[in-house]
Scaffold this active site. Structure first.
Site, PDB file in Angstrom:
ATOM      1  N   ASN A  74       0.866  -1.182   0.000  1.00  0.00           N
ATOM      2  CA  ASN A  74       0.000   0.000   0.000  1.00  0.00           C
ATOM      3  C   ASN A  74       0.901   1.229   0.000  1.00  0.00           C
ATOM      4  O   ASN A  74       1.487   1.561   1.019  1.00  0.00           O
ATOM      5  CB  ASN A  74      -0.885  -0.051   1.255  1.00  0.00           C
ATOM      6  CG  ASN A  74      -1.673   1.228   1.474  1.00  0.00           C
ATOM      7  OD1 ASN A  74      -1.759   2.074   0.582  1.00  0.00           O
ATOM      8  ND2 ASN A  74      -2.247   1.368   2.666  1.00  0.00           N
TER       9      ASN A  74
ATOM     10  N   LYS B 242       0.094   4.285  -0.279  1.00  0.00           N
ATOM     11  CA  LYS B 242      -0.543   5.487   0.288  1.00  0.00           C
ATOM     12  C   LYS B 242      -0.297   6.682  -0.647  1.00  0.00           C
ATOM     13  O   LYS B 242      -0.256   6.489  -1.862  1.00  0.00           O
ATOM     14  CB  LYS B 242      -0.033   5.728   1.703  1.00  0.00           C
ATOM     15  CG  LYS B 242      -0.149   4.446   2.552  1.00  0.00           C
ATOM     16  CD  LYS B 242       0.063   4.660   4.012  1.00  0.00           C
ATOM     17  CE  LYS B 242      -0.107   3.330   4.738  1.00  0.00           C
ATOM     18  NZ  LYS B 242       0.006   3.434   6.178  1.00  0.00           N
TER      19      LYS B 242
ATOM     20  N   HIS C   8      -9.511   1.304   4.879  1.00  0.00           N
ATOM     21  CA  HIS C   8      -8.236   1.492   5.594  1.00  0.00           C
ATOM     22  C   HIS C   8      -8.474   2.472   6.748  1.00  0.00           C
ATOM     23  O   HIS C   8      -9.243   3.423   6.615  1.00  0.00           O
ATOM     24  CB  HIS C   8      -7.169   2.023   4.631  1.00  0.00           C
ATOM     25  CG  HIS C   8      -5.798   2.010   5.235  1.00  0.00           C
ATOM     26  ND1 HIS C   8      -5.388   2.963   6.134  1.00  0.00           N
ATOM     27  CD2 HIS C   8      -4.771   1.139   5.104  1.00  0.00           C
ATOM     28  CE1 HIS C   8      -4.142   2.676   6.523  1.00  0.00           C
ATOM     29  NE2 HIS C   8      -3.754   1.572   5.913  1.00  0.00           N
TER      30      HIS C   8
ATOM     31  N   GLU D 110      -6.828   4.841   7.835  1.00  0.00           N
ATOM     32  CA  GLU D 110      -6.558   6.249   7.521  1.00  0.00           C
ATOM     33  C   GLU D 110      -7.756   6.882   6.824  1.00  0.00           C
ATOM     34  O   GLU D 110      -8.046   8.062   7.027  1.00  0.00           O
ATOM     35  CB  GLU D 110      -5.278   6.359   6.669  1.00  0.00           C
ATOM     36  CG  GLU D 110      -4.043   6.106   7.526  1.00  0.00           C
ATOM     37  CD  GLU D 110      -2.835   5.597   6.777  1.00  0.00           C
ATOM     38  OE1 GLU D 110      -2.783   5.682   5.536  1.00  0.00           O
ATOM     39  OE2 GLU D 110      -1.910   5.082   7.456  1.00  0.00           O
TER      40      GLU D 110
ATOM     41  N   GLU E 230      -5.439  -4.776  10.710  1.00  0.00           N
ATOM     42  CA  GLU E 230      -4.411  -3.767  10.901  1.00  0.00           C
ATOM     43  C   GLU E 230      -4.694  -2.979  12.178  1.00  0.00           C
ATOM     44  O   GLU E 230      -5.505  -2.035  12.157  1.00  0.00           O
ATOM     45  CB  GLU E 230      -4.400  -2.782   9.729  1.00  0.00           C
ATOM     46  CG  GLU E 230      -4.052  -3.396   8.395  1.00  0.00           C
ATOM     47  CD  GLU E 230      -3.410  -2.372   7.456  1.00  0.00           C
ATOM     48  OE1 GLU E 230      -2.327  -2.656   6.965  1.00  0.00           O
ATOM     49  OE2 GLU E 230      -3.989  -1.295   7.258  1.00  0.00           O
TER      50      GLU E 230
ATOM     51  N   GLY F  88       2.742   2.149  10.801  1.00  0.00           N
ATOM     52  CA  GLY F  88       3.778   3.173  10.670  1.00  0.00           C
ATOM     53  C   GLY F  88       4.516   3.504  11.953  1.00  0.00           C
ATOM     54  O   GLY F  88       5.228   4.510  12.020  1.00  0.00           O
TER      55      GLY F  88
ATOM     56  N   SER G 221       3.428  -2.268  10.358  1.00  0.00           N
ATOM     57  CA  SER G 221       4.874  -2.388  10.621  1.00  0.00           C
ATOM     58  C   SER G 221       5.461  -3.741  10.234  1.00  0.00           C
ATOM     59  O   SER G 221       6.341  -4.257  10.928  1.00  0.00           O
ATOM     60  CB  SER G 221       5.179  -2.042  12.086  1.00  0.00           C
ATOM     61  OG  SER G 221       4.830  -0.703  12.356  1.00  0.00           O
TER      62      SER G 221
ATOM     63  N   GLY H 120       2.806  -1.150   4.276  1.00  0.00           N
ATOM     64  CA  GLY H 120       2.856   0.263   3.917  1.00  0.00           C
ATOM     65  C   GLY H 120       4.286   0.685   3.624  1.00  0.00           C
ATOM     66  O   GLY H 120       4.809   0.436   2.541  1.00  0.00           O
ATOM     67  N   GLY H 121       4.926   1.290   4.614  1.00  0.00           N
ATOM     68  CA  GLY H 121       6.266   1.869   4.444  1.00  0.00           C
ATOM     69  C   GLY H 121       7.264   0.970   3.725  1.00  0.00           C
ATOM     70  O   GLY H 121       7.977   1.422   2.818  1.00  0.00           O
TER      71      GLY H 121
HETATM   72  P1  PGA Z   1       2.921   0.221   7.628  1.00  0.00           P
HETATM   73  O1  PGA Z   1       1.462   0.488   7.024  1.00  0.00           O
HETATM   74  O2  PGA Z   1       3.421  -1.079   7.008  1.00  0.00           O
HETATM   75  O3  PGA Z   1       3.732   1.405   7.186  1.00  0.00           O
HETATM   76  O4  PGA Z   1       2.797   0.110   9.097  1.00  0.00           O
HETATM   77  C1  PGA Z   1       0.540  -0.554   6.841  1.00  0.00           C
HETATM   78  C2  PGA Z   1      -0.742  -0.027   6.253  1.00  0.00           C
HETATM   79  O5  PGA Z   1      -1.192   1.052   6.646  1.00  0.00           O
HETATM   80  O6  PGA Z   1      -1.367  -0.674   5.392  1.00  0.00           O
END
Ligand code: PGA
Length: 250
Positions: free
Chosen positions: A11, A13, A98, A100, A168, A174, A213, A234-235
């Protein structure tokens, strides 16, 4: 598709410009052909890159998806993108619900359910996210929160071919923090049970991803947990080497 073939989904983002196609290229080149039977791999870039990425990924086993979609097919919804448009651009998956988006855009379970349904109707696989906040975990409400998110947002007519659940925990996204292995196992087992009440027997075959993470150095341990059928990343999906490190943990 093998039942519960793991899925590793990146992802991106709100990250990625035209030049980022080089990261996709690195992922395509670095994805060992031997792994294609073991794991599905998906990248969800921002909307502006979906068509370009699907073009570049043609002939490879990497799939491209969106990060959100509108519940309607078309119409007067300035700035929104429909599932049909994503499908038209070559996407095969879309993330819905998600945390967010639930937080930034006040998306309710009902909205998330309508989006998931729209995605499925357009022929996409919906990756539907659930997860508790830090305060909810500390108050011992994790399972209650996940239960009500699932019952409010999973379209009951879903099946293992058009639905993926992503657990999640909001506090793990993050932050570099992850739940314990036992906590992940408990929630994933619970999700499978609850999903069974909503969609029936096919819940057994439905993939449940862990997200929050996930990194190359913890992927092996996280992905080995019972009822964890892949990861939403994500990251670490923004760098080809890190993302491939997670894919290879299978
Ligand atoms: P992250 O994000 O791997 O950076 O923690 C995961 C996500 O929001 O899907």
């Amino acid at each position: 598709m093998l039942s519960r073939k793991p899925l590793v989904a990146g992802n991106w983002k709100m990250n990625g410009l035209q030049g980022s196609v080089s990261v996709l290229q690195e992922i395509i080149e670095g994805f060992d052909p031997g792994l294609t039977t073991k794991v599905d791999v998906l990248i969800c870039p921002p909307f502006t890159l979906v068509a370009q990425f699907t073009e570049r990924a043609k002939g490879s086993s990497i799939r491209i998806g969106g990060q959100d979609c509108q519940a309607h097919v078309s119409g007067a919804h300035t700035g929104d993108i429909s599932a049909t448009m994503l499908e038209d651009a070559g996407a095969t998956y879309v993330i819905v619900g998600h945390s967010e988006r639930r937080a930034d855009h006040h998306e309710s379970d009902a909205i998330v359910q309508a989006k998931a349904k729209a995605a499925q109707d357009a022929g996409l696989i919906a990756i539907l996210c659930v997860g508790e906040t830090k305060a909810q975990r500390e108050a011992g409400q994790t399972l209650d929160v996940v239960k009500s998110q699932l019952s409010g947002s999973v379209p009951p007519e879903s099946d293992s071919g058009n639905l993926v659940i992503a657990y999640e925990p909001v506090w793990a996204i993050g932050t570099g923090l992850t739940p314990t292995i036992n906590d992940i196992a408990e929630v994933h087992h619970f999700i499978r049970q609850e999903l069974g009440l909503i969609i029936g027997e096919d819940a057994e075959k439905t993939r449940i991803l862990y997200g929050g993470s996930v990194k190359p150095d913890n992927a092996k341990e996280l992905l080995a947990v019972a009822n964890v059928n892949g990861a939403l990343v994500g990251g670490a999906s923004l760098k080809a080497a890190d993302f491939l490190g997670i894919v290879r943990a299978h």
